[in-house]
Write an enzyme that holds these catalytic residues in place. Structure first.
Site, PDB file in Angstrom:
ATOM      1  N   ARG A 214       0.698  -0.888   0.696  1.00 55.67           N
ATOM      2  CA  ARG A 214      -0.121  -0.415   0.319  1.00 55.67           C
ATOM      3  C   ARG A 214       0.514   1.432   0.209  1.00 55.67           C
ATOM      4  O   ARG A 214       2.193   0.679   0.154  1.00 55.67           O
ATOM      5  CB  ARG A 214      -0.924   0.257   1.288  1.00 55.67           C
ATOM      6  CG  ARG A 214      -1.889  -0.922   1.175  1.00 55.67           C
ATOM      7  CD  ARG A 214      -2.945  -0.825  -0.218  1.00 55.67           C
ATOM      8  NE  ARG A 214      -4.089  -2.069   0.396  1.00 55.67           N
ATOM      9  CZ  ARG A 214      -4.257  -2.857  -0.811  1.00 55.67           C
ATOM     10  NH1 ARG A 214      -3.004  -3.211  -1.194  1.00 55.67           N
ATOM     11  NH2 ARG A 214      -5.103  -3.549  -0.672  1.00 55.67           N
ATOM     12  N   GLU A 276      -5.887  31.735   9.443  1.00 54.67           N
ATOM     13  CA  GLU A 276      -5.683  32.036   7.646  1.00 54.67           C
ATOM     14  C   GLU A 276      -6.877  33.054   7.418  1.00 54.67           C
ATOM     15  O   GLU A 276      -6.988  33.134   6.032  1.00 54.67           O
ATOM     16  CB  GLU A 276      -6.152  30.428   7.265  1.00 54.67           C
ATOM     17  CG  GLU A 276      -5.209  29.351   7.728  1.00 54.67           C
ATOM     18  CD  GLU A 276      -3.745  29.784   6.181  1.00 54.67           C
ATOM     19  OE1 GLU A 276      -3.705  30.863   5.275  1.00 54.67           O
ATOM     20  OE2 GLU A 276      -2.920  29.539   6.352  1.00 54.67           O
ATOM     21  N   GLU A 326       4.031  33.703   0.912  1.00 54.25           N
ATOM     22  CA  GLU A 326       3.942  32.114   0.521  1.00 54.25           C
ATOM     23  C   GLU A 326       3.445  32.371  -0.674  1.00 54.25           C
ATOM     24  O   GLU A 326       2.968  31.102  -0.759  1.00 54.25           O
ATOM     25  CB  GLU A 326       2.314  32.162   1.694  1.00 54.25           C
ATOM     26  CG  GLU A 326       3.154  32.203   2.538  1.00 54.25           C
ATOM     27  CD  GLU A 326       2.060  31.922   3.813  1.00 54.25           C
ATOM     28  OE1 GLU A 326       0.828  30.781   3.749  1.00 54.25           O
ATOM     29  OE2 GLU A 326       2.533  31.352   5.228  1.00 54.25           O
TER      30      GLU A 326
END
Length: 377
Positions: A214, A276, A326
């Site tokens: 996996r 945010e 950013e």
């Protein structure tokens, strides 16, 4: 080479994660210095102090590999080695090397506490360091410098997951031994990580199957906020280029989404949500939690804390947002809730968390309208 450590590497778990046994370890002190908190960081710095004595550990008989690993860990912060003379128990002195912080690191008032750091930050930092040194090959110091916050965020997410107590009224109630993970390989990726392993697990009929190969994308916990003006019944959506639709092959990879951002290490989901929303949309909101969920549990660790952000919205149709630092290139759209529902129906809004939050508002708009009408009365 002897190395004197005075900060987080005094913690045995972190020291083992970075350098293994780290040679012979002995208590030592450095006169003329004190260990201080660093501004904006949970780790300390060492600073000259005529009346001080920094307590630490002397690491001796280090192998070349241990020195290399320790150097990588410290170089990521921009620290440099300098020669010192430390005092051992009994008064004997011994020469050693010590990492000094770069000039940009400033000391905060007071003394730094190892006990406080261990209680609040130690386990997560050690887990992040174990993930770093599971890489093959190890990253360069310049890469680790910008990757380290991501390692901390992933370790913080794992710590939160370990404390989750989720009901199992319908699903299988997992017991020890139901799942075994083996054959982990070094993860790949610079920003996110793809982790390969093998899993064996109990089947619903009681038998076992596996090991099965996996892979999962090891992402970051995130806070999702849909700003909503309940009086005017309108929302804010963020438009930006997204890599998932781009790599899948969509001809238009600009998406309409709620405000969203990664949860920093040692930050609560609520703190991240408020931060945010201010950074991306310039809004101060009151949070209303809707759900916390895995958006794609079959192939990713991503975990989203989803909120409605109640606020007064600007009387505009669109505006710019995001942080240049950013590399965010964002356009903000102010839409009526009815228009947003129509865009969900047309497929123009196709981000799962956005659809979930818009439908939640559609179900709860009357209650919110009444709530705010009562507050205004």
């Amino acid at each position: 080479m002897n190395i004197f450590v005075y900060g987080t590497l005094r913690d045995e778990a972190l020291r083992m994660a970075v350098a293994g046994t780290a040679g012979d370890v002995a208590p030592a002190a450095l006169t003329g210095y004190s260990v201080r908190p660093a501004v904006g960081d949970v780790a300390p710095m060492i600073a000259p102090d005529a009346n001080g004595q920094a307590q630490g550990l002397l690491l001796r008989n280090l192998t070349a590999e241990q020195i290399s690993r320790l150097t990588l860990f410290e170089d990521a912060y921009g620290y440099t080695l300098t020669g010192v003379s430390v005092t051992l128990p009994g008064g004997r002195t011994e020469a050693a090397q010590m990492w000094l912080p770069p000039a940009r690191v400033q000391a905060a008032p007071g003394a730094w506490s190892l006990d406080h750091w261990q209680d609040n930050y130690g386990a997560v930092t050690a887990q992040a360091a174990r993930a770093v040194f599971a890489q093959d090959p190890l990253p360069a110091a310049a890469d680790l410098r910008w990757q380290w916050p991501m390692y901390l965020k992933r370790a913080w997410a794992q710590a939160q997951a370990a404390g989750t107590d989720r009901p199992a009224a319908v699903r299988h109630g997992a017991q020890a031994g139901d799942v075994a993970v083996s054959g982990r390989v070094p993860p790949v990726g610079r920003f996110f990580k793809m982790q390969g392993f093998e899993v064996s697990h109990r089947r619903f009929d009681g038998s076992y199957q596996g090991p099965l190969p996996r892979e999962v994308l090891v992402g970051i916990d995130a806070a999702i906020v849909l700003p909503y003006d309940a009086r005017r019944e309108r929302i804010v959506l963020v438009e930006q280029l997204r890599m998932g639709p781009l790599e899948r092959g969509e001809p238009n990879s600009w998406m309409l989404e709620p405000v969203a951002g990664m949860i920093d290490a040692f930050e609560t989901p609520e703190q991240a949500a408020l931060r945010e929303t201010q950074e991306e949309a310039g809004l101060d909101v009151t949070l209303r939690h809707v759900t916390s969920c895995y958006p794609s549990p079959g192939n990713a660790t991503d975990y989203f804390y989803c909120y409605i952000g109640l606020c007064d919205l600007p009387d505009v149709n669109r505006y710019a947002g995001g942080l240049e630092t950013e590399q965010e290139d964002l356009r903000l759209h102010v839409l009526s809730l009815d228009d947003a529902l129509a865009h969900v129906q047309s497929g123009e809004i196709a981000a799962g968390p956005c659809v979930t939050l818009i439908y939640w508002l559609a179900l709860n708009r009357d209650a919110l309208r009444l709530e705010f009408a009562t507050a205004d009365a």
